[in-house]
Scaffold this active site. Sequence first.
Site, PDB file in Angstrom:
ATOM      1  N   LYS A  51       0.844  -1.205   0.000  1.00 35.31           N
ATOM      2  CA  LYS A  51       0.000   0.000   0.000  1.00 35.31           C
ATOM      3  C   LYS A  51       0.874   1.246   0.000  1.00 35.31           C
ATOM      4  CE  LYS A  51      -3.892  -2.256   2.229  1.00 35.31           C
ATOM      5  NZ  LYS A  51      -4.551  -2.648   3.464  1.00 35.31           N
ATOM      6  N   GLN A  89      -5.000  -1.334   9.582  1.00 36.91           N
ATOM      7  CA  GLN A  89      -4.879  -2.644   8.954  1.00 36.91           C
ATOM      8  C   GLN A  89      -5.517  -3.722   9.837  1.00 36.91           C
ATOM      9  OE1 GLN A  89      -3.558  -3.369   5.838  1.00 36.91           O
ATOM     10  NE2 GLN A  89      -4.324  -5.425   6.235  1.00 36.91           N
ATOM     11  N   ASP A 106     -11.514   2.845   3.898  1.00 41.50           N
ATOM     12  CA  ASP A 106     -11.945   1.449   3.755  1.00 41.50           C
ATOM     13  C   ASP A 106     -13.461   1.346   3.545  1.00 41.50           C
ATOM     14  OD1 ASP A 106     -10.026  -0.515   3.658  1.00 41.50           O
ATOM     15  OD2 ASP A 106      -9.682  -0.536   5.823  1.00 41.50           O
TER      16      ASP A 106
END
Length: 281
Positions: free
Chosen positions: A52, A96, A119
């Site tokens: 990422k 995460q 997200d």
Amino acid sequence: MILIDGKKAAEELREELKKEVSDLKAKYNKVPGLTVILIGDMAPSQIYVRNKEKSAKEVGLKSDVIRYPDSAEEKVILDKIKELNLDDTVSGILVQLPLPKHINKQKVIEAIHPSKDVDGFHPMNVGNLSSGYESSVPCTPLGCYLLIKKVEPNLNGKKAVIVGRSNLNGKPMTQLLLKENCTVTITHSRTKDLKGECLEADIIVAAVGIPELVKGDWVKKDTIVIDVGINKTDKGIVGDVAFDEVSKNAKALTPVPGGVGPMTIACLLKNTIDCFKRTQV
Ligand code: NAP
């Protein structure tokens, strides 16, 4: 059969995003910023976060990773999120997953301000998506949606069958295809006749976590099949779709690896840029 090349599609999307970041920089004299919080040292999470960070830098985003040990207290994480919510240089915050057991996932998700929720997991964004309003959309289903649209730009009236009803994949996928005027059936572990449902579908999205669940004789001719699954088996990584069998019937199919996976990170970058744009006046 069209082999849907997710790697190529992700590369094209990253190129578009790079250009967009450069235009935003020229217009606002600043670039969107993504901050990832990583707790613990689980190998898969470390790899995802490294990828990422690398991709974010490649398209020109400001990218930071804040690392905590596995033992980090929940309050420390929540306080850091509060601080990042107020930081103008941070457009998107991602924590995460999975988290260590002592940290409450829902509390963490809800601590992130909805406008920085790259997200798309915050209940406000989930609600906005299901109401058809503007929102951050979870990255994997967003990637699947973009791949489907590449094969078939007009989804009006198509019958879509989603296999799996997770918050991460199946449910947001349903909302995205409903918005495109598909007739959507969402299936799960208690569905009585999964093969029968799939045989009705113009589009199948499989997000289950069972190797090669969707068989060749579950798919009618001209169906677009998107395989979200990533399953480690003795013969390597396979998806939720029996690739060799299904490729004989389907109109289009994503491979695993090289299908949905690469689009997920590209969509995270897209979400970060979209969060930035929504906050500029
Ligand atoms: P999940 O949260 O475990 O959900 C799995 C879903 O599949 C559940 O809704 C479950 O039904 C359903 N299911 C289980 N057995 C079934 C069966 N026999 N028939 C029909 N449905 C069944 O999984 P997830 O997080 O959505 O992940 C799914 C897969 O996608 C995994 O392989 C994961 O590794 C992969 N994944 C890939 C990416 C990517 O970037 N490519 C990203 C995320 C996840 P119930 O609700 O009834 O239990």
